[in-house]
Design an enzyme around this catalytic site. Sequence first.
Site: not given
Ligand SMILES: Cc1ncc(COP(=O)(O)O)c(C=O)c1O
Length: 432
Positions: A279, A281, A318, A322, A348
């Site tokens: 999964e 992102g 970011r 970070y 600001c």
């Molecule tokens: C449960 C879970 N799955 C997937 C992701 C996706 O992470 P990434 O964007 O690093 O693949 C996150 C990101 O925090 C997450 O908390």
Amino acid sequence: MLPLFFEASFRMRAPDDKFPPTASRLLEAAEAFGTPTYVYDEAVVRARVARLREHLKGLPLRLLYAMKANANPALLKIIREEGLGVDVVSPGEMELALRIGFLPERILFSANNMTDDEMHEAHGQGVMLNIGELSRLARFGEAYPGAEVCVRLNPAVGGGHHAHVVTGGERSKFGIPVADLGRVRALLRKHDLRLAGLHQHIGSGIMSTSLIWRAVRVLLEAARSFDELSFINLGGGFGVPYRPGERPLDLENFHRAIVEPLKAFRAAHPSPDLTFLFEPGRYFVAEAGALLTRVNTLKAANGRLFAGTDSGMNHLIRPAIYDAYHHVVNLSNPDGPLRTYDVVGNICESGDYFARDREIAEIREGDVLAVLDVGAYGLSMASLYNLRPLPAEALLPAAPGAAPRLLRPRRSPRALIDAFLAEHTGRARATV
Ligand SMILES: Cc1ncc(COP(=O)(O)O)c(C=O)c1O
């Protein structure tokens, strides 16, 4: 007249392997929709999905998209067309996923520290819950004895590009420690729950396949003793290269090190339909996004040259939280000689910057800059801080020759305040 030290800071431009091939289309988008604007390149999203699939070939596989990275509806539709499901972490994300047309069975609800209401809402929608706390698992069992559930484990391994994004290991709030597996088993038995899935997600921006493999091994060991599993979800976290010359995650190595052992594991596991889930992102959308911002003020002060833009940490946080690197290119003057800049925003805060001490092709007031690789955790982490509206959003469609398409306009400050006051007073257009 520029002070002398700027003259001295000129350098010839080095080849820039991060200069976007879509530069002319990005400038077209800036012309058409103004700045600040987030622009997403459809072709890049589709290519990343295809690339990951290619490297997971041979596995019984389901890909989810972690929509926290970017919940833009147009991107979600592209992701749905690509045949992916979604990982959601809040009722809002679940609602959006359902309205975009993801079927409930393609959605995994992974909220942490969820409320009873959230639990009932997700279960009532027919969406599987991914539970990472023993007390929540107990309450789920009491409410829905005999139901199917996924359990998130903390495999005692974590990693990522910054301490704030590590979600495995002993300091992490996420997941049930793998050492508590016996208590998970007792709760499942007590409430007659069926463990359909085991899950882990150990962090974000991971560039080391060996770290991923260490965590996978822990999860597989746990999965060995659950015969009725339908899936094992190995999470997201795949990093992308942000710096010029940085090597991408080695997916060939990933295939060799992880896919083959997963296949062997499946062959030995009693469950006939065991499927592996990932999964990500960031991996799917980060490199698809650029933030277009216009420089309105050049300021030489104390030996530094500040390029002040019409965007800032309210739009891309970011760098501030970070210290993340995002490559910045000058779309308006790509062949200009290099100079060293601090590229800053209009908020600001002194943490309000995109780049520090960065060599960029000479910037003039009015030039459009592109802040690259911001498709993930860019707009999704944006805020209305200082009461400045969010940027517009636009798509570069994959169809050859297609013009940039506006997805969401930028609100005027007046429209923002109208909505703000209306929420506080309950009147459509209010003053106080
Ligand atoms: C449960 C879970 N799955 C997937 C992701 C996706 O992470 P990434 O964007 O690093 O693949 C996150 C990101 O925090 C997450 O908390």
